[in-house]
Scaffold this motif. Structure first.
Motif, PDB file in Angstrom:
ATOM      1  N   LYS A 336       0.842  -1.197   0.000  1.00 47.49           N
ATOM      2  CA  LYS A 336       0.000   0.000   0.000  1.00 47.49           C
ATOM      3  C   LYS A 336       0.874   1.242   0.000  1.00 47.49           C
ATOM      4  O   LYS A 336       2.072   1.182   0.287  1.00 47.49           O
ATOM      5  N   LEU A 337       0.262   2.350  -0.328  1.00 50.49           N
ATOM      6  CA  LEU A 337       0.894   3.665  -0.191  1.00 50.49           C
ATOM      7  C   LEU A 337       0.320   4.292   1.072  1.00 50.49           C
ATOM      8  O   LEU A 337      -0.901   4.364   1.231  1.00 50.49           O
ATOM      9  N   ALA A 338       1.176   4.719   1.986  1.00 52.04           N
ATOM     10  CA  ALA A 338       0.710   5.247   3.269  1.00 52.04           C
ATOM     11  C   ALA A 338       1.376   6.581   3.566  1.00 52.04           C
ATOM     12  O   ALA A 338       2.529   6.810   3.198  1.00 52.04           O
ATOM     13  N   ALA A 339       0.639   7.439   4.235  1.00 51.60           N
ATOM     14  CA  ALA A 339       1.170   8.738   4.655  1.00 51.60           C
ATOM     15  C   ALA A 339       0.923   8.919   6.138  1.00 51.60           C
ATOM     16  O   ALA A 339      -0.181   8.662   6.640  1.00 51.60           O
ATOM     17  N   VAL A 340       1.946   9.347   6.858  1.00 48.32           N
ATOM     18  CA  VAL A 340       1.804   9.704   8.266  1.00 48.32           C
ATOM     19  C   VAL A 340       2.239  11.157   8.417  1.00 48.32           C
ATOM     20  O   VAL A 340       3.240  11.582   7.829  1.00 48.32           O
ATOM     21  N   VAL A 341       1.445  11.927   9.144  1.00 50.73           N
ATOM     22  CA  VAL A 341       1.713  13.357   9.327  1.00 50.73           C
ATOM     23  C   VAL A 341       1.741  13.651  10.821  1.00 50.73           C
ATOM     24  O   VAL A 341       0.769  13.372  11.535  1.00 50.73           O
TER      25      VAL A 341
END
Length: 391
Positions: A336-341
């Protein structure tokens, strides 16, 4: 980022246990040291992944505790932690200091052992080590009652003062209406572990590709050195079919101005926006953040420098701050493509305001009930005319 992980109290131990599960499941080497501290023997026995050798039972010599917990009394939790602090510090002699970038102390704030003891330990760690000490505080849900809110509001002040930054997770925002109590906490612990794990994974050289847009422990530390409280956003997207079938072929066409490159940039920027606009670990107004950090993880073919730049510009506008760092975390085997901010030092957090209001009301009720109770006891045990003398 390499971390020394300490779970304090019941909730803190369970979350630390779930963080180790995340590490084992993903193969990411995040935790160089781990320790569970509790005043209740039964809570330690329920941990699945933190070994007996990495557990400490405090308060054994206190007649009010004796291995059975502190009864949701944070002042007693703080007291037995101070009394047994040297025992905990001896265990910390095993921390490989030159291999860790920070300490992370995890605790639920609504109970007694964690809410009272975790700030005491965090303060001690800051005196003993040069590495930053971060807290991860779990706020109680409303159905845990007024006592839990009262404890949490008091512990929050101490925990913020004792740490370099306190990450918050709000159980109220994450518990589902259909969840049983046990299933609800297990699911929320997994959600929390995913977000903390994704953040700490940035820049780790654990067999993955070296990032073109390098993000490492120093960036996380810089973002968190604001102090205060912070919240984390996270989102993920499925991979493009072409990526799943032929990542190597896609990579050859990257950077040629193709529609594919444009689409990848939009997807990277989009998953970052999706993260920020969905549930944070503790809901907060994002424009109140002092600093922010973006990490996008996935197969190299799904990552885009232009997408990161677009996401960073968008977040700068949303937070009205130029203090936004962004980088990627290539993972060839990612599904998957994941983003954490990371939103650091958020100051507009409605849940904390509500918690404080509830705690003030609870304190007033406690005092009022105490006064009434004393009068009722006197009326119960003494005769109306005062004719009877106690023995």
């Amino acid at each position: 980022m390499k971390v020394a992980l300490i779970g304090f109290g019941n909730a803190g131990g369970k979350v630390a246990d779930e963080l180790l599960n995340y590490q084992q499941h993903t193969g990411r080497g995040l935790f160089r040291y781990m320790l569970a501290v509790n005043a209740a023997r039964s809570d330690l026995a329920r941990l699945d992944r933190i070994s007996d050798d990495d557990q400490i039972l405090i308060g054994q010599t206190d007649e009010r505790v004796k291995g059975h917990g502190v009864g949701a009394d944070p002042e007693l939790g703080a007291e037995v932690t101070r009394r047994d602090r040297h025992e905990v510090e001896r265990a910390l002699d095993d921390v490989p200091v030159y291999e860790v970038d920070a300490f992370l102390v995890v605790a639920g704030l609504g109970g007694g052992t964690g809410s009272g003891g975790a700030p005491v330990l965090a303060e001690s760690l800051r005196k003993m080590y040069d590495e930053p000490v971060y807290g991860l505080g779990i706020l109680p849900s409303a159905d845990e009652g007024g006592r839990a809110s009262f404890n949490a509001a008091r512990s929050l002040q101490s925990f913020v003062d004792a740490t370099d930054n306190l990450l918050l997770f709000d159980n109220d925002a994450w518990r589902g209406y259909q969840d049983s109590v046990g299933d609800g906490y297990r699911r929320t612990n997994q959600e929390l572990a995913t977000r903390i794990g994704a953040l700490l994974s940035a820049g780790n050289l654990d067999g993955t590709d070296v990032s073109e847009n390098v993000m490492d422990a120093s960036d996380i530390r810089r973002t968190l050195n604001t102090g205060g409280v912070s919240s984390i956003a996270y989102a993920e997207e499925g991979l493009e079919r072409e990526t799943e079938n032929a990542q190597g072929l896609l990579a050859k066409f990257r950077g040629n101005g193709s529609n594919l490159d444009v689409d990848t940039a939009k997807k990277v920027s989009g998953v970052v926006r999706k993260a920020v606009q969905s549930r944070l670990t503790c809901p907060a107004e994002i424009e109140s953040a002092e600093r922010s950090l973006i990490v996008v993880s996935g197969p190299p073919a799904e990552l885009s420098r232009k997408g990161l730049e677009s996401a960073r510009s968008w977040l700068e506008a949303q937070t009205n701050s130029i203090e936004v760092l962004a980088g990627d975390d290539p993972r060839k085997s990612a599904d998957k493509l994941a983003a954490v901010v990371l939103l650091s030092n958020v100051t507009d957090v409605p849940r904390v305001d509500n918690l404080q209001d509830q705690a003030v009301d609870a304190a007033d009720n406690i005092e009022s009930q105490r006064e009434t109770r004393d009068e009722e006891i006197e009326n119960l045990i003494r005769d109306d005319d005062g004719a009877l003398d106690p023995i």
